[in-house]
Design an enzyme around this catalytic site. Structure first.
Site, short mmCIF file in Angstrom:
data_model
loop_
_atom_site.label_atom_id
_atom_site.label_comp_id
_atom_site.label_asym_id
_atom_site.label_seq_id
_atom_site.Cartn_x
_atom_site.Cartn_y
_atom_site.Cartn_z
NE ARG A 171 1.85 6.60 -111.53
CZ ARG A 171 1.00 5.83 -110.85
NH1 ARG A 171 0.82 4.56 -111.15
NH2 ARG A 171 0.30 6.34 -109.86
NE ARG A 231 5.50 13.17 -118.43
CZ ARG A 231 4.32 12.62 -118.72
NH1 ARG A 231 3.85 11.67 -117.96
NH2 ARG A 231 3.62 13.03 -119.76
CG HIS A 278 -2.31 -2.67 -106.32
ND1 HIS A 278 -2.99 -2.32 -105.18
CD2 HIS A 278 -2.04 -1.53 -106.97
CE1 HIS A 278 -3.11 -1.01 -105.14
NE2 HIS A 278 -2.55 -0.50 -106.21
CD GLU A 304 -14.02 7.17 -107.48
OE1 GLU A 304 -12.84 7.48 -107.75
OE2 GLU A 304 -14.37 6.70 -106.38
CD1 TRP A 309 -0.73 12.56 -101.70
CD2 TRP A 309 -2.50 11.71 -102.73
NE1 TRP A 309 -0.85 11.25 -101.31
CE2 TRP A 309 -1.94 10.70 -101.93
CE3 TRP A 309 -3.64 11.40 -103.48
CZ2 TRP A 309 -2.45 9.41 -101.84
CZ3 TRP A 309 -4.15 10.10 -103.40
CH2 TRP A 309 -3.58 9.13 -102.59
CB ILE A 318 -12.89 1.08 -102.88
CG1 ILE A 318 -12.68 -0.20 -102.06
CG2 ILE A 318 -12.17 2.23 -102.20
CD1 ILE A 318 -13.33 -0.20 -100.69
N GLY A 319 -15.04 2.51 -105.10
CA GLY A 319 -15.39 3.72 -105.85
C GLY A 319 -15.16 3.59 -107.33
CB SER A 320 -12.21 4.01 -109.43
OG SER A 320 -11.27 3.21 -108.78
CE LYS A 375 4.10 8.69 -97.74
NZ LYS A 375 4.23 10.02 -98.35
N1 GLN Z 1 -12.45 6.08 -104.30
C1 GLN Z 1 -11.14 5.93 -104.84
C2 GLN Z 1 -11.12 4.85 -105.91
O1 GLN Z 1 -11.85 3.92 -105.79
C3 GLN Z 1 -10.14 5.60 -103.76
C4 GLN Z 1 -8.74 5.54 -104.31
C5 GLN Z 1 -7.65 5.38 -103.25
O2 GLN Z 1 -7.89 4.93 -102.17
N2 GLN Z 1 -6.45 5.75 -103.56
O3 GLN Z 1 -10.39 4.90 -106.85
ZN ZN Z 2 -7.51 2.89 -101.61
#
Ligand code: GLN
Ligand code: ZN
Length: 766
Positions: free
Chosen positions: A526, A15, A705, A495, A572, A442-444, A115
């Protein structure tokens, strides 16, 4: 018979380009230093390709960021908002287009990224105005050609074709189609080719991946007129027109009749097209056979590839055949001989692999096998390759009879929850007692430097697993307390323990392994290291229960168990090529199903199965899509339908176009979907006008973001808009996506505002 390569990965085996670019962005490298790093990489890669026996070596496939952006520069299609940077160093304007520019009182947003066909590479989308003009800027293409020629190579410049370039772009004004710009573009495009010819190019590779997609009459006409004009303007150039990522199918007749020197076919993805192409090809057209898979990491079956080459040679003669990888090698890692850590990549599996460097050898070997030469040696080579293929085919590492049996036994009732949504909804509500407009994340939560350091130290063995686990538990506890404090309704554990949402699961699945250096460029600097799904997949044991159960033990509020869905894990990773993708996805789905069952057993009342890559798996051709959607939906249902009615299943999707597959998303039958909307706010709601989503839905109310903190009013406004399409009992309140890239400060502020928005909505609409 000539050998050639369509493109080589450019980020560097270690890299190096990432390091150089990031140093430049941080101000630690001068423009000269960056340029020197680029030049060194190009030369190294050219030499590797030449030494491997490529007759034609690609040039202008190098890029500091993205090859589509390079074309935009070469064709002078820089959007007007970058004009203030006209006087800045060219490099700075270039990176401003890629990454945005916030300096010197300027705030210019980057080009949109999307993409590249069905790959995980992201390109920068060209932008077109109705009166778009183009202007030649041949510098990079010509310089790289000259550079390669000075090294004594036979370089072949690579350009994105005029039709694909226009189709890759986005119209920034209404009332016109990008292909209407072809007449403006072609004179400049032709000039570019003339410059390359003048600089000594003999061959030019023109990439037209759209040739493998569904084309309307306008696009067909565009192809014909573009290539006719090119042939007239630069008859001396031998144009190699490439198609890839799919077969040509109904475009065969169009493609073979374009006036070019050679047509390249992706015979890894679509070997069956060869006969039809041979039957249709006019005399004089050379064929470039993409027999070595540029999209996957497995050793080539030389016998099978040789059979294809021989068929072509028989039909058109060997002077009209070229041998090549199926597409640019940008999409595979550098060199599997760098993988020496048997702890993560077993030696036996290592012997089945072929990365970019090895694929060059395969191309050269195939050409020599198809040419004149000692039969005994050839037979030996083929026998050796057959033995490797055989050993892989029969390896006990790959085949797990009980996994295959389980997939075979999957029956219709395994794809169905016990009761329909309406009944589940009542039972879940009795259990969870959620307020109107329930809030969740959403999780993280932020992956701080501290957490990353801890993980590195665990990897290096400088802290014990117990110390690491304890640190993770502390993070989880803080996250739970924070969510309780601000009044979140359905909690997440954060997470923290996950390096990556796919890798974390891959590391705990049999049939999946990893690399140390298998980097593939995702966008700009990246890179990702996709897992290798090499064999039948099953869980080694519970993967997430420990953390989710711990989180749930801390609170009386419901905590969501967090899993990654089968399609996303498949999408992925590098998947095995010895069985259909659907088979592999089913196996993963069964593993996730077991995990969901264990989470339920452990007392988790809500389980989220993320499928952000659900849409990415969609085939390029429309006629293949239903089949994919059918099995992809089935896999999700298989993963989720073992749990009882009273367990609430969530899914999450983001950063894709969803409107045209809403029906299929509904068929997944998750109790709740949380879905990103910031990039397409109006469009997503637009879809609900035509199709009302039947279960609960949480359209993201803020973009994760950006560090920007949206106000409660702003979010409530969005929710009010959503309420025009979603009944109030079915609307959830959540961010667009996970918060791992954000800092805690902004995360806290934004979530507090989000909950305030939900509360105010309850007051007015409750
Ligand atoms: N659960 C994941 C997070 O919150 C979802 C990530 C994603 O959608 N790419 O990071
Ligand atoms: Zn997401």
């Amino acid at each position: 018979m000539l050998t050639h390569n369509l493109g080589y990965p450019r980020i560097g085996a270690h890299r190096e380009l990432k390091t150089a670019c990031e140093s430049y962005w941080a101000g630690h490298y001068s423009g000269e230093e960056l340029a020197a790093a680029g030049k060194a990489l190009r030369q190294n890669h050219w030499q590797i390709q030449q030494q491997a026996g490529m007759d034609l070596v690609p040039c202008n496939d190098f890029s500091y960021y993205d090859q589509v952006l390079d074309m935009t520069i070469a064709l002078g299609a820089v959007p007007p908002r970058f004009e203030p940077l006209a006087g800045a160093p060219e490099m700075d304007r270039y990176f401003a287009m890629a990454r945005g520019y916030q300096r010197d009182g300027l705030d210019i947003i980057a080009l949109e990224m999307t993409k590249w066909f069905d790959t995980n590479y992201h390109y920068l989308v060209p932008e077109f105005q109705r009166e778009q003009s183009f202007a030649l800027n041949p510098g990079k293409a010509v310089e790289e050609l000259t550079e390669a020629r000075e090294l004594g190579l036979r370089p072949k410049p690579v350009l994105i074709g005029p039709v694909s370039y226009l189709l890759l772009g986005k119209e920034k004004e209404s009332g016109f189609h990008s292909l209407q710009l072809l007449d403006n573009l072609l004179p400049v495009y032709v000039q570019l080719l003339q410059e390359l010819s003048r600089a000594g190019a003999e061959f030019v590779q023109i990439d037209e991946p759209f040739l493998t997609l569904d084309l309307d009459q306008t696009a067909r006409t565009a192809y014909l007129s573009a290539f006719t004009r090119i042939a007239r303007a630069v008859p001396e150039l031998k144009i190699i027109l490439t198609s890839y990522f799919e077969g040509l199918r109904d475009n065969i007749k169009l493609a073979v009749n374009l006036p070019v020197h050679a047509l390249h076919l992706d015979l890894a993805r679509a070997p069956d097209q060869l006969d039809a192409v041979l039957a249709a090809a006019p005399r004089g057209l050379s064929l470039s056979l993409g027999v070595v898979d540029g999209r996957n990491v497995w050793k080539n079956d030389l016998t099978a590839s040789l059979a294809l080459i021989e068929r072509a040679v028989q039909a058109v003669g060997d002077e009209r055949v070229l041998v090549a990888p199926s597409c640019s090698l940008l999409h595979v890692p550098y060199d599997c001989s760098l993988e020496t850590d048997a702890a993560i990549l077993p030696t036996e599996i290592g012997a089945w692999l072929s990365f970019a460097r090895q694929k060059l050898d395969e191309v050269a070997t195939l050409a020599s096998l198809a040419g004149e030469g000692a039969e005994a040696e050839k037979n030996e080579l083929l026998a050796e390759n057959r033995a490797t293929m055989e050993s892989r085919r029969n390896s006990p590492l790959i085949h797990k009879a009980q996994v295959k049996a389980r997939v075979r036994q999957v029956a219709a009732q395994d794809l169905r929850r016990a009761s329909p949504f309406a009944e589940r909804h009542v039972k879940q509500q009795q259990r969870l007692k959620l307020p109107l407009f329930p809030t969740t994340a959403i999780g993280s939560f932020p992956q701080t430097d501290e957490i990353r350091k801890l993980r590195n130290r665990l990897g290096q063995g400088t802290i014990t697993a117990a110390a690491y686990d304890q640190a993770m538990e502390r993070e989880i506890e803080q996250a739970i307390r924070f969510q309780e404090e601000i009044g979140m309704d359905v909690l997440v554990h954060g997470e923290f323990e996950r390096n990556d949402m796919v890798q974390y699961f891959g590391e705990q699945l049999e049939g999946c392994c990893f690399t140390r250096n298998g980097w593939v460029q995702s966008f700009g600097s990246r890179c990702v290291r996709p897992p290798l799904l090499y064999g039948d997949v099953q869980r080694k044991g519970p993967m997430t229960v420990r953390w989710s159960a711990f989180a749930q033990s801390l609170t009386g509020k419901p905590v969501k168990g967090m899993l990654t869905g089968p399609v996303t894990i498949l999408q992925w990773s590098f998947a095995r090529d010895d069985q259909p993708r659907r088979e592999t996805a089913m196996q993963i789905a069964l593993a996730i199903r077991d995990e969901a069952g264990d989470l339920e057993q452990a007392g988790l009342s809500v389980i989220q199965i993320d499928e952000p890559a659900f849409r990415e798996g969609l085939p390029l051709r429309r006629s293949d899509r239903n089949d994919y959607l059918q099995w992809a939906v089935d896999c999700f249902r298989l993963a989720t339908s073992s749990v009882g009615d009273q367990t609430q299943i969530h899914t999450h999707m983001c950063y894709s176009e969803f409107n045209d597959i809403m029906v299929n998303i509904a068929a997944m039958d998750a109790d709740v979907i949380t879905i990103e909307t910031s990039r397409s706010q109006m469009e997503l709601l637009e879809a609900f006008k035509n199709f009302s989503y039947p279960n609960d839905i949480g359209p993201g109310v803020y973009d994760v973001h950006s560090p920007r903190i949206p106000s409660p009013e702003e979010m409530r406004d969005l929710l009010e808009r959503a309420l025009k399409y979603v009944p109030k009992g079915r609307l959830w309140v959540n961010p667009d996506c996970g918060l791992k890239t954000r800092g805690w400060q902004e995360t806290k502020a934004a979530l507090v505002n989000m909950i305030a928005a939900a509360r105010r909505l309850r007051e007015t609409r409750g």
